[in-house]
Design an enzyme around this catalytic site. Structure first.
Site, PDB file in Angstrom:
ATOM      1  N   TRP A 180       0.844  -1.203   0.000  1.00 29.64           N
ATOM      2  CA  TRP A 180       0.000   0.000   0.000  1.00 29.64           C
ATOM      3  C   TRP A 180       0.877   1.250   0.000  1.00 29.64           C
ATOM      4  O   TRP A 180       1.934   1.265   0.652  1.00 29.64           O
ATOM      5  CB  TRP A 180      -0.894   0.008   1.246  1.00 29.64           C
ATOM      6  CG  TRP A 180      -2.294  -0.447   0.983  1.00 29.64           C
ATOM      7  CD1 TRP A 180      -3.383   0.343   0.820  1.00 29.64           C
ATOM      8  CD2 TRP A 180      -2.782  -1.802   0.861  1.00 29.64           C
ATOM      9  NE1 TRP A 180      -4.510  -0.425   0.591  1.00 29.64           N
ATOM     10  CE2 TRP A 180      -4.169  -1.732   0.611  1.00 29.64           C
ATOM     11  CE3 TRP A 180      -2.178  -3.051   0.921  1.00 29.64           C
ATOM     12  CZ2 TRP A 180      -4.957  -2.865   0.445  1.00 29.64           C
ATOM     13  CZ3 TRP A 180      -2.954  -4.183   0.752  1.00 29.64           C
ATOM     14  CH2 TRP A 180      -4.330  -4.078   0.517  1.00 29.64           C
TER      15      TRP A 180
ATOM     16  N   ASP B 196     -10.713   5.210   4.734  1.00 33.23           N
ATOM     17  CA  ASP B 196     -11.728   4.708   3.817  1.00 33.23           C
ATOM     18  C   ASP B 196     -13.166   4.826   4.296  1.00 33.23           C
ATOM     19  O   ASP B 196     -14.051   5.226   3.569  1.00 33.23           O
ATOM     20  CB  ASP B 196     -11.461   3.225   3.519  1.00 33.23           C
ATOM     21  CG  ASP B 196     -10.024   2.947   3.118  1.00 33.23           C
ATOM     22  OD1 ASP B 196      -9.164   3.815   3.330  1.00 33.23           O
ATOM     23  OD2 ASP B 196      -9.773   1.869   2.577  1.00 33.23           O
TER      24      ASP B 196
ATOM     25  N   GLU C 275      -3.808  -2.515  14.514  1.00 34.27           N
ATOM     26  CA  GLU C 275      -4.170  -1.543  13.482  1.00 34.27           C
ATOM     27  C   GLU C 275      -4.829  -0.294  14.091  1.00 34.27           C
ATOM     28  O   GLU C 275      -4.522   0.825  13.727  1.00 34.27           O
ATOM     29  CB  GLU C 275      -5.126  -2.237  12.494  1.00 34.27           C
ATOM     30  CG  GLU C 275      -5.353  -1.501  11.196  1.00 34.27           C
ATOM     31  CD  GLU C 275      -6.277  -2.286  10.267  1.00 34.27           C
ATOM     32  OE1 GLU C 275      -6.763  -3.378  10.658  1.00 34.27           O
ATOM     33  OE2 GLU C 275      -6.528  -1.802   9.144  1.00 34.27           O
TER      34      GLU C 275
HETATM   35  C1  GLC Z   1      -7.040   0.169   5.002  1.00 30.92           C
HETATM   36  C2  GLC Z   1      -6.833   1.615   5.427  1.00 30.92           C
HETATM   37  C3  GLC Z   1      -5.787   2.278   4.541  1.00 30.92           C
HETATM   38  C4  GLC Z   1      -4.519   1.435   4.526  1.00 30.92           C
HETATM   39  C5  GLC Z   1      -4.797  -0.014   4.160  1.00 30.92           C
HETATM   40  C6  GLC Z   1      -3.606  -0.921   4.343  1.00 30.92           C
HETATM   41  O1  GLC Z   1      -7.627   0.089   3.753  1.00 30.92           O
HETATM   42  O2  GLC Z   1      -8.026   2.316   5.389  1.00 30.92           O
HETATM   43  O3  GLC Z   1      -5.489   3.563   4.992  1.00 30.92           O
HETATM   44  O4  GLC Z   1      -3.602   1.993   3.658  1.00 30.92           O
HETATM   45  O5  GLC Z   1      -5.820  -0.519   4.977  1.00 30.92           O
HETATM   46  O6  GLC Z   1      -3.114  -0.840   5.636  1.00 30.92           O
END
Ligand code: GLC
Length: 420
Positions: free
Chosen positions: A33, A161, A388
């Protein structure tokens, strides 16, 4: 402390693949990501500079020809993740998603370069040029009228999100008929912590529309079902442009365009300030409406280091009222707000990256408060683990465990050379 430092390093190393690092070691996020990678690179820079640069370089390998750096890179095509590479159906050298995420890369790069001497200047220059191309893409296609503020075209681009910030703009979206897809996220973690199906339907509807338009950035600014000027994203972009400008000057690279844009953004972003309530608000361009949800991400403005001292002062006062009775802060949404939810992600819980961003913004503006944010964030992770996100009242951990950016930013907070 040493024990926790080693544990944090172990989390990162445990999630590491070839040249990049997963956000967590369970199946929730089996790819690379964008903003996670930025935070992860910063964590590595405290103990393995090579891995830090691997992380950044691999992310940039996924850069599209037009400059966009995608929000997800699918290095491993064989996963149960939804939406996977074939659903997105795009990417340059590496299969990817067709949207971006908060552009933290320039900020992270500057921070790493400020603390380390790198001999290979050409390599650094080539990274800086790619980051510049990414910023130019944002300026060109997400702010085609050159207003100084960029838009996001999908809630996922914000990185937060499922935030209530998107509830209103999402309401106007007609869910596509006969939508067929299978979510993976709510099979891996408790569905109570994850977005509702109706929200997911809307995310997928917007995504399908982007795909139908072949992710054509020229077209999509006008036609996307979702178009929001988000304070948090723009604050990060302003800070990133300031840091990029610094790097361009340092390495004698062309910087006029970025310099002009910084000045423009600095003025324009103040238009999102509501003097009456002493808060920043989002603007929904699609529906021509303000979004006044009390999200912690609106305080990312402190990170942008506005020159306007009065606004900074007022915003800090409002921030101090964001969490009053709660033991752990900052909650992603102010707890007395109607859409606040204790466990669901981005709708209430505490996130370490938000705290880190705000702490960086507070450091030179209110040292005492900044120090408190720092030590409370460190304690929260020490007591509850590298998760998280966390409950703002009890500290209870939710979502993925062994979460990379929690470990990384914990390391950065602890190992930051000097607290000033
Ligand atoms: C979720 C979060 C996002 C993050 C991803 C991977 O989708 O909302 O911000 O980048 O997870 O951790």
């Amino acid at each position: 402390m040493l024990n926790e430092i080693n544990q944090a390093k172990k989390v990162l190393l445990g999630n590491r693949k070839k040249g990049y690092t997963l956000p967590t070691n369970n199946n929730l996020y089996p790819a690379q990501w964008n903003w996670d990678s930025g935070f992860i690179a910063l964590g590595y820079s405290h103990f393995n500079l090579k891995y830090a640069f691997d992380e950044i370089n691999t992310l940039l390998e996924g850069q599209w020809k037009d400059g966009m750096v995608p929000h997800i890179l699918f290095h491993d095509l064989n996963t149960n993740y939804y939406p996977n590479h074939s659903v997105w159906n795009c990417g340059n050298k590496i299969k990817s998603s067709g949207i971006t995420q908060p552009p933290v890369l320039a900020i992270i790069l500057k921070r790493i370069l400020d603390k380390n001497i790198i001999k290979d200047k050409e390599k650094i220059k080539s990274i800086i040029k790619k980051v510049k191309k990414y910023h130019q893409w944002l300026m060109r296609y997400r702010d085609p009228k050159n207003s100084g503020l960029v838009s996001i075209l999908h809630p996922w681009e914000s990185g937060y999100d499922n935030s209530p910030l998107w509830d209103e703009p999402l309401k106007s979206i007609k869910i596509e008929k006969n939508l067929k897809y299978k979510r993976g996220d709510n099979k891996v973690v408790n569905p109570d912590f994850r977005p509702l199906d109706i929200d997911y339907d809307r995310y997928v509807t917007i995504k399908n529309h982007l795909r139908k338009n072949k992710y054509n950035p020229k077209k999509l600014y006008e036609t996307s079902m979702f178009n929001v000027v988000d304070v948090g994203f723009n604050s990060i972009f302003l800070k990133a442009n300031k840091d990029l400008l610094y790097l361009l000057k340092k390495f004698n690279l062309e910087h006029n365009e970025i310099e002009k844009y910084v000045l423009k953004s600095e003025n324009k972003i103040e238009k999102l300030y509501d003097k009456k309530t002493k808060r920043f608000v989002n603007y929904d361009l699609k529906n021509k409406k303000k979004i006044t949800v009390p999200s912690i991400t609106n305080y990312f403005i402190l990170f942008a280091d506005l020159k306007n001292k009065l606004i900074n002062k007022e915003i800090i006062q409002t921030l101090k009222k964001h969490n009053t009775k709660e033991k752990f802060f900052f909650s992603s949404i102010k707890p007395n707000y109607t859409s606040y939810e204790e466990k669901r992600y981005w709708r209430g819980p505490v996130w370490i990256n938000c705290n880190w961003i705000i702490y960086q913004g507070l450091k030179d503006k209110d040292k005492k408060f900044a120090q408190m944010v720092r030590s409370k964030t460190i304690d929260l992770v020490k007591k509850n683990g590298f998760y998280e996100y966390f409950n703002t009242k009890t500290g209870k951990a939710y979502g993925a465990k062994n979460f990379s950016w929690t470990a990384s930013l914990f390391l950065d907070l602890i190992l930051e050379k000097k607290f000033n």
